[in-house]
Scaffold this active site. Structure first.
Site, mmCIF file in Angstrom:
data_model
loop_
_atom_site.group_PDB
_atom_site.id
_atom_site.type_symbol
_atom_site.label_atom_id
_atom_site.label_comp_id
_atom_site.label_asym_id
_atom_site.label_seq_id
_atom_site.Cartn_x
_atom_site.Cartn_y
_atom_site.Cartn_z
ATOM 1 N N LYS A 47 32.923 42.094 47.154
ATOM 2 C CA LYS A 47 34.130 41.399 47.721
ATOM 3 C C LYS A 47 33.651 40.000 48.082
ATOM 4 C CE LYS A 47 38.057 40.171 49.563
ATOM 5 N NZ LYS A 47 39.135 39.487 48.456
ATOM 6 N N CYS A 130 39.833 31.283 45.340
ATOM 7 C CA CYS A 130 40.712 32.060 46.063
ATOM 8 C C CYS A 130 41.969 31.191 46.538
ATOM 9 C CB CYS A 130 40.119 32.458 47.699
ATOM 10 S SG CYS A 130 41.316 33.371 48.499
HETATM 11 O O1 RRO Z 1 41.063 37.829 49.350
HETATM 12 C C1 RRO Z 1 41.801 37.277 48.730
HETATM 13 O O2 RRO Z 1 43.290 37.057 49.089
HETATM 14 C C2 RRO Z 1 41.583 36.783 47.456
HETATM 15 C C3 RRO Z 1 40.565 36.252 46.882
HETATM 16 BR BR1 RRO Z 1 39.281 35.875 47.964
HETATM 17 C C4 RRO Z 1 40.397 35.706 45.611
HETATM 18 O O3 RRO Z 1 39.456 34.928 44.844
HETATM 19 N N1 RRO Z 1 41.537 35.634 44.808
HETATM 20 C C5 RRO Z 1 42.615 36.527 45.184
HETATM 21 O O4 RRO Z 1 43.670 36.687 44.332
HETATM 22 N N2 RRO Z 1 42.597 37.107 46.331
#
Ligand code: RRO
Length: 311
Positions: A47, A130
Site C-alpha cells: 500500500k 492519489c
Molecule cells: O488511499 C487511497 O484513498 C487511494 C490511493 Br493512495 C490511491 O492512489 N488511489 C486511490 O484510488 N485511493
C-alpha cells in the site's frame, strides 16, 4: 500438454507471472502482505506509504458497485518506516518486493525514496495520483510538478523507479506526460490509478454512498477498463521502448489481462477483483490467461504483447 510461459520482468526484476497485486486493497499490514506472498501474485506490492502512520478518511469510505467499486480510503498506512523495517522479512517470503510511496511534497518523496534506495526492495513505485486527500491535488495532473519531482527523484540511487499515473483523457495530456517521462530515467509507469472524484448517489437515502469529500471518490473496476487500456496503449506508442508499462484497471479475468497485453503492458496489477474475491483471483486469472493463450496458439507473452491489430 501445451504450456504458456507467463514470466516477464520489470526493469530487470524477474517476475514468475504477468499478474501481481496493485497498491491499494489488502496490502497494508504484515498479515495482508504475507497473504499476497502466499498467493500466485508474482510480486509483493505494498500500500502507498506516507511519512507517518495514517488512519485514513472517515468511514464509510469504500463501497462495492455492480461493476467495480468506489472508495476514498485516504491513504491509510503504517508510515514508511514500518515498511522499511519489514523489507527483510518481506524479501524472505521469496518474491520481488515493490514499495509504493506517496509523499505530500517533493521533499517527503525524496526522503522516502532515499530510504528505500538503501533497502533491499526490488522496485520503487512513486504514486503521483492519489485522488482522495482533501485539499491535495493529484501531482500527475500538474505537469510542471511532475517534471521537477522526477528531476529530484531519479538521481537518488540505482534502484529502478516507476511512477503510478492518474488516468488521462485527452491526447494532449498523453503527449505532454510522455514527453516529460522520456527526459528522465523512469523505468516503468503504472497506469491507471482510479478515476478520481466520481460521485455515486443512493436515490433512496438521497445521500452519497461514501462519506469523505462529500461522497467524491475513486472509481475502480470494470467501469475503468477502457480508460486503463487506452492509457496503456497511448503511452506504449509515445514512450521510449526502455520505459515499461504495468497495466491496471478492471482486470478480473484472463481475457481482460490478455487485452492489456495486446495494448502493450509488460505486467498487470489487480486491485478491485482482489478486494472482492480474495487472493485466489491471481491463480484463477493466471489459469484463464493461460487457457486463452493456448486457444490462440501463443506460448509466451511476446507472441501478443503490443500486437494490437489496426482495423
Ligand atoms: O488511499 C487511497 O484513498 C487511494 C490511493 Br493512495 C490511491 O492512489 N488511489 C486511490 O484510488 N485511493
Amino acid at each position: 500438454m501445451t504450456t504458456v510461459d507467463l514470466s516477464t520482468n520489470i526493469a530487470g526484476v524477474a517476475l514468475k507471472s504477468y499478474l501481481m497485486n496493485a497498491s491499494g486493497p489488502k496490502c497494508t499490514t504484515w498479515e495482508e502482505l504475507e497473504v499476497v506472498a502466499q498467493s500466485a501474485s508474482s510480486a509483493i506490492m505494498t500500500k502507498s506509504c506516507t511519512m507517518e502512520y495514517r488512519e485514513g478518511n472517515p468511514e464509510p469510505r469504500y463501497s462495492d458497485l455492480p461493476l467495480g467499486s468506489i472508495q476514498s480510503m485516504g491513504l491509510p498506512n503504517l508510515g514508511y518506516k514500518a515498511y522499511l523495517e519489514m523489507v527483510p522479512r518481506l524479501k524472505a517470503l521469496g518474491k520481488p518486493v515493490i514499495v509504493s510511496i506517496s509523499g505530500f511534497s517533493i521533499k517527503e518523496n525524496i526522503e522516502m525514496v532515499s530510504a528505500f534506495q538503501k533497502s533491499d526492495v526490488d522496485l520503487i513505485e512513486v504514486n503521483f495520483s492519489c485522488p482522495n486527500i482533501p485539499g491535495k491535488a493529484q501531482v500527475a495532473y500538474d505537469f510542471e510538478q511532475v517534471e521537477s519531482a522526477l528531476a529530484a527523484l531519479t538521481v537518488l540511487g540505482d534502484k529502478p523507479i516507476g511512477i503510478k499515473l492518474a488516468p488521462y483523457f485527452d491526447m494532449s495530456h498523453f503527449i505532454a506526460m510522455a514527453t516529460i517521462l522520456n527526459k528522465f530515467p523512469v523505468k516503468f509507469i503504472t497506469c491507471v490509478n482510479s478515476i478520481g472524484n466520481t460521485l455515486i448517489i443512493d436515490p433512496e437515502t438521497e445521500s452519497p454512498i461514501i462519506k469523505p469529500k462529500g461522497g467524491f471518490g475513486g472509481l475502480c473496476g470494470d467501469y475503468i477498463k477502457p480508460v486503463g487500456l487506452a492509457n496503456v496503449r497511448a503511452f506504449r506508442e509515445l514512450l521510449d521502448d526502455d520505459v515499461q508499462i504495468i497495466g491496471v484497471g478492471g482486470i478480473k479475468n484472463g481475457v481482460d489481462a490478455f487485452e492489456y497485453l495486446l495494448a502493450g503492458a509488460d505486467a498487470v496489477q489487480i486491485a478491485t477483483c482482489f478486494e472482492k474475491e480474495g487472493e485466489g483471483c491471481f491463480k484463477r486469472i493466471e489459469d484463464e490467461l493461460t487457457a486463452f493463450m493456448v486457444k490462440k496458439g501463443y506460448t509466451q507473452l511476446s507472441d501478443a504483447k503490443n500486437k494490437l491489430k489496426p482495423l
